[in-house]
Write a protein that holds these residues in place. Sequence first.
Motif, PDB file in Angstrom:
ATOM      1  N   ARG A  82       0.851  -1.192   0.000  1.00 22.75           N
ATOM      2  CA  ARG A  82       0.000   0.000   0.000  1.00 22.75           C
ATOM      3  C   ARG A  82       0.888   1.244   0.000  1.00 22.75           C
ATOM      4  N   LEU A  83       0.713   2.086  -1.002  1.00 25.85           N
ATOM      5  CA  LEU A  83       1.400   3.366  -1.100  1.00 25.85           C
ATOM      6  C   LEU A  83       0.374   4.483  -1.009  1.00 25.85           C
ATOM      7  N   ASP A  84       0.866   5.700  -0.868  1.00 24.36           N
ATOM      8  CA  ASP A  84      -0.065   6.833  -0.858  1.00 24.36           C
ATOM      9  C   ASP A  84      -0.824   6.941  -2.169  1.00 24.36           C
ATOM     10  N   ALA A  85      -0.171   6.524  -3.262  1.00 22.68           N
ATOM     11  CA  ALA A  85      -0.814   6.634  -4.575  1.00 22.68           C
ATOM     12  C   ALA A  85      -1.730   5.457  -4.881  1.00 22.68           C
ATOM     13  N   GLY A  86      -1.649   4.370  -4.107  1.00 17.32           N
ATOM     14  CA  GLY A  86      -2.499   3.212  -4.372  1.00 17.32           C
ATOM     15  C   GLY A  86      -1.761   1.906  -4.109  1.00 17.32           C
ATOM     16  N   LEU A  87      -2.256   0.820  -4.723  1.00 15.32           N
ATOM     17  CA  LEU A  87      -1.686  -0.511  -4.564  1.00 15.32           C
ATOM     18  C   LEU A  87      -0.587  -0.720  -5.598  1.00 15.32           C
ATOM     19  N   TRP A  88       0.531  -1.337  -5.181  1.00 14.04           N
ATOM     20  CA  TRP A  88       1.695  -1.439  -6.069  1.00 14.04           C
ATOM     21  C   TRP A  88       2.461  -2.716  -5.769  1.00 14.04           C
ATOM     22  N   ASN A  89       3.306  -3.118  -6.721  1.00 18.93           N
ATOM     23  CA  ASN A  89       4.161  -4.279  -6.581  1.00 18.93           C
ATOM     24  C   ASN A  89       5.594  -3.840  -6.874  1.00 18.93           C
ATOM     25  N   LYS A  90       6.512  -4.146  -5.942  1.00 20.15           N
ATOM     26  CA  LYS A  90       7.888  -3.672  -6.092  1.00 20.15           C
ATOM     27  C   LYS A  90       8.568  -4.254  -7.323  1.00 20.15           C
TER      28      LYS A  90
END
Length: 325
Positions: A82-90
Amino acid sequence: MTSSQDDSKAVHVAFYASDWLAGTRGYTPAQTGVYITMLAMMYEHTKPLPYDDARLARLCNCPAGTFKKILAVLIEDGKIVRLDAGLWNKRAGRELEAAKGAMDRASGKGKKAINARWSKAKGESDHAQKQSVTLRSDEQLNQNQKDEKTNKFNESWIHEYYPSNTNQNQNQNQSKEEEEDTRARKSPDPKRSLIGQITHALGFDHLGIVPRYWMASDAPVIVQRWVTDLGLTADEVLTVATQNMRAHGSPANGPKTLTRHMQDYAAAKHAPKLEPTPQKDHSTVTVFKPSYQDRRAAAADDALRERIEGAIRNRSPSRGGISFD
């Protein structure tokens, strides 16, 4: 790759099948389907997915309640962050950065090739125009022929007739990165714990993700007992784990599954010393043993002989005969 990524789409990204299978082993079909769908949307938009559980559930063709449970598992395992901008995958961020860099390098080389061809065409046009207006001396003609021959082998000619050099260099760079990545996976860090070395050797932590059954609270205790109770070394433990993976075509589902294989290896290691098979003594004389019928016949003969001898001893003098009374 962050949310500030521009709207350009990556032509393609690298997909490693072995990493995907190792990273999703133990997941249900529904969890695997939601995970790959979300990764595809991240690669398509090149930025984090907005927080909208209802919309993401529809895009993943999954009920909202089921999607929330699956998303919680993916976040817990570290596959989705979870990031401030949304859901992400490293990993998606790294692959998109690599794809963008390859596209920029290819674009720069393409522009250089176009400029070189344009300069060559312009030079040939000027040369033709000048030749049609003025006469040149023999010396000038020879010099121009020499320059023209040299120009045939300049960099622009190579780029014009060998446009695949760019792709070849990209493939070479990618192969080099894959070799370095494979070498890192095969060389465990001695500073790691024993269970960390095992998960590294099995390829679990290549994506920075270790399955939950290798992160259980009792997992380090089980692994350490292989050393303390069974007397195995760290190298022997790694050997058994990797050989079991090659034999079954997939890593073991947790240390409990490997315990039986560790016990078998320890039993073979600590088994009594092997001794040569003793030679048979062929000089031994075989003793004949009579059968049951022969023994009964011999006993009857002995009984009859004793009766006869007894009758002789008890013979009556008056009768002068043998009495069998």
